[in-house]
Scaffold this active site. Structure first.
Site, PDB file in Angstrom:
ATOM      1  N   ILE A 161       3.240   0.426   2.357  1.00 11.50           N
ATOM      2  CA  ILE A 161       4.030   1.297   1.470  1.00 11.50           C
ATOM      3  C   ILE A 161       4.357   2.701   2.357  1.00 11.50           C
ATOM      4  CG2 ILE A 161       3.551   2.844  -0.563  1.00 11.50           C
ATOM      5  CD1 ILE A 161       1.201   0.676  -1.365  1.00 11.50           C
TER       6      ILE A 161
ATOM      7  N   TYR B 192       2.197  -6.721  -0.501  1.00 13.85           N
ATOM      8  CA  TYR B 192       2.429  -5.379   0.112  1.00 13.85           C
ATOM      9  C   TYR B 192       1.002  -4.629  -0.052  1.00 13.85           C
ATOM     10  CZ  TYR B 192       2.033  -3.478  -4.666  1.00 13.85           C
ATOM     11  OH  TYR B 192       2.106  -2.923  -5.878  1.00 13.85           O
ATOM     12  N   CYS B 193       0.756  -3.653   0.676  1.00 10.49           N
ATOM     13  CA  CYS B 193      -0.520  -2.973   1.067  1.00 10.49           C
ATOM     14  C   CYS B 193      -0.190  -1.728   1.551  1.00 10.49           C
ATOM     15  CB  CYS B 193      -1.540  -3.820   1.673  1.00 10.49           C
ATOM     16  SG  CYS B 193      -1.230  -4.199   3.495  1.00 10.49           S
ATOM     17  N   THR B 194      -1.151  -0.886   1.852  1.00 11.99           N
ATOM     18  CA  THR B 194      -0.890   0.601   2.409  1.00 11.99           C
ATOM     19  C   THR B 194      -0.108   0.451   3.535  1.00 11.99           C
ATOM     20  OG1 THR B 194      -3.040   0.996   1.453  1.00 11.99           O
ATOM     21  CG2 THR B 194      -2.331   2.681   2.989  1.00 11.99           C
TER      22      THR B 194
END
Length: 605
Positions: free
Chosen positions: A243, A212-214
């Site tokens: 996210i 996961y990342c932004t």
């Protein structure tokens, strides 16, 4: 700044990306330039041959019109447009740093810089991990990885959660799930992630990896890179929309604790939970606000410093720099965006620099230059090598600073007697003139260290192949280089000439083992040859490299072109560049060779 202060007009931020082949970059550039300016949108638009990455702000009504216009282009079919209402930029400093005081549209090679090695080929985006919706991602965590159907061969595989963001982002918010191992690479920048994956891949080999990342774009490339490692790395999944989409689906935060760092004027976005995960760098009190834009005095990474600590201190050292032995006492200070460095005592290394300033001395530096550590050849020294490369240093003065050091092995003075004065009982006397000290990185086995300044007669005539017998002394030289990097670093690259190139190549071969002690981004190997590299296969040394040597016509009478060409073959083909010339045992500084050298270096600026 765009006029969004009309009564009733809401402000918003729009993020989206799309990996797809762009047939006409200029046409797309023209569209964005016209559309965004007509709608008074501010922010960043990045266009590349393989897609677009957009973060813009403005009136919500204008952003909606922009989305409608973009959707008319079939290239953007299936694009996830993340639109959020928010306050207008109120902090001009933050807005300027985040690019929200103007519109910037650029054509770039990569949408996100995945590797600090610009010559390495990025993984194929078509190999990216499978998308999981926010609900699917949440379910996977909730059931500790039991989200695959029973009967599937992957059903019992271990679940690993991998955060693809930078350290300063994870310090204020991250996923936390009981019974699920979470890997936080703790990287300073996204381009450090490939190296971390290379060094830690065994931690998740054979597992189901959830990344996961932004907003999702960094996971596209990173998940493809993990999958490119082959067997044991097939099961990689990524949170679709990042996210941001997860928090929209789970407003209370779900399994995400803290705040989501964002790259616009909002700085961070939290859930309704309001939990503060971050702590002040100095006093460790709960704190998660990056609005002050406090940065490490060494690497410029964002750090968390609470209001009261910021009033008492102006210099900070991030946890990564602390791990590498940096401290406040010798930290460089920054005023008016210019670097001013405090005086610090270096070890008494015999270093010579082509720059008018010392990186750790008094003075002010201007534009960032590459710092290159230069290793001289056999029976040379720092001063003589600096003289031999004066033309090169002059032509690179705007992009690189060359730093010269003596090798650790001091050599005895030897001379060849003059055969014309030989008789039955006498030989020609040694030179009467004073000679500067000579050094080497590698020496002949069982050679005796220098004990005095007396001249000695050479054991025999000059042997052009003597370098093949100089195989000892590497460990001492390596230990010496560790000291140089610790006390005179950092360095962006290493340049080696002849035996210095052989030494540099051996360091490149051990680069993964030397992380944290000898860190550099590239090597320039001039008239190089391989020493103690018999166990390395062709293409096995993974370090961006430039190889410069004379071709068959060049008549390099000391290092045969075949030896330099073999050394180049040991480096990975996708990250090495070769320059062959016909000028002998030198580093060429005329066109087109100097232009090729500059082109190689500019990739690291």
């Amino acid at each position: 700044m765009a006029d969004c202060k009309d009564e009733g007009e809401e402000y918003g931020v729009l993020l989206y990306y799309k990996y797809t082949h762009i047939p006409d970059l200029q046409d797309l550039f023209t569209f964005y330039d016209s559309n965004c300016n007509s709608l008074s949108l501010l922010g960043r638009v990045r266009l590349a041959p393989h897609g677009v990455n957009v973060t813009v702000g403005g009136k919500l009504s204008s952003l909606e019109k922009h989305i409608a216009a973009v959707k008319l282009n079939c290239l953007f079919e299936g694009t996830d447009f993340k639109l959020a209402s928010c306050h207008q930029p109120s902090n001009d400093r933050v807005a300027k740093e985040c690019g929200f005081t103007s519109l910037s549209i650029r054509v770039v090679k990569e949408l996100v810089t995945f590797s600090s090695h610009p010559l390495l080929k990025s993984p194929e985006i078509s190999d990216a991990g499978r998308h999981l919706s926010a609900v699917e991602f949440h379910s996977a965590l909730q059931n500790a990885g039991q989200f695959l159907e029973k009967g599937n061969e992957n059903y019992h595989k271990k679940l690993v959660l991998l955060d693809a963001r930078n350290l300063y982002e994870t310090r204020i918010g991250k996923f936390h799930t009981p019974n699920v191992e979470t890997l936080d690479p703790g990287i300073r920048q996204y381009s450090d992630l490939p190296s971390w994956i290379d060094n830690n891949s065994e931690q998740f080999r054979g597992s189901c990896v959830l990344m996961y990342c932004t907003g999702g774009i960094r996971c596209e490339m990173a998940s493809a890179y993990v999958r490119s490692k082959g067997a044991g790395f097939e099961n990689v999944f990524q949170l679709f929309g990042g996210i941001q989409r997860y928090l929209e689906q789970f407003p209370d935060g779900g399994f995400f604790k803290g705040k989501n760092f964002v790259f616009d004027h909002r700085v961070s976005v939290g859930s309704s939970d309001g939990n503060v995960l971050g702590t002040c760098l100095l006093c460790s009190s709960s704190f998660d606000d990056y609005s002050s834009r406090s940065r490490c005095s060494y690497c410029r990474m964002l750090v968390l410093v609470c209001d009261s600590c910021r009033e008492k201190n102006s210099m900070y050292v991030c946890e990564l720099c602390k791990e590498n032995g940096k401290c406040i006492e010798s930290a460089p200070t920054f005023e008016n965006d210019k670097l001013q460095e405090t005086t610090s005592s270096l070890a008494e290394l015999e270093a010579v620099s082509t720059s008018g300033h010392c990186p750790c001395g008094n003075g002010t530096t201007t534009a960032r230059k590459l710092r290159i550590l230069c290793l001289h050849g056999f029976r040379q020294n720092a001063s003589s090598f600096k003289g031999r490369t004066a033309s090169l240093a002059k032509k690179l003065k705007n992009i690189a600073e060359l730093v010269f050091i003596n090798a650790p092995h001091e050599l005895s003075f030897i001379y060849q007697p003059n055969p014309t004065v030989l008789d039955n009982n006498h030989v020609s006397p040694p030179p009467s003139s004073k000679c500067n000290k000579k050094f080497a990185w590698l020496i002949t086995p069982n050679s005796h260290p220098k004990t005095n300044d007396e001249w000695k007669i050479a054991d025999g005539p000059f042997d052009s192949l003597q370098y093949q017998n100089q195989t000892d002394g590497f460990d001492e030289s390596l230990s010496y280089l560790k000291t140089v990097f610790a006390q005179s670093g950092p360095f962006d690259g290493i340049l080696g000439f002849s035996q210095g190139a052989a030494m540099a190549a051996s360091v490149c071969a051990q680069k993964p083992k030397l992380k944290g002690e000898i860190d550099f981004r590239f090597a320039i190997l001039c008239s190089g040859f391989a020493v103690n590299l018999a166990g390395f296969e062709r293409g096995s040394i993974k370090c961006p490299s430039l190889h410069i040597f004379g071709n068959e016509k060049g008549e390099d009478r000391q290092i045969a072109s075949q030896a330099s060409r073999y050394l180049a073959s040991l480096f990975e083909d996708g990250c090495s560049v070769i320059i062959e010339h016909d000028n002998g045992h030198i580093i060429p500084t005329r066109s087109p060779h100097i232009d090729e050298i500059k082109d190689f270096l500019r990739r690291f600026l």
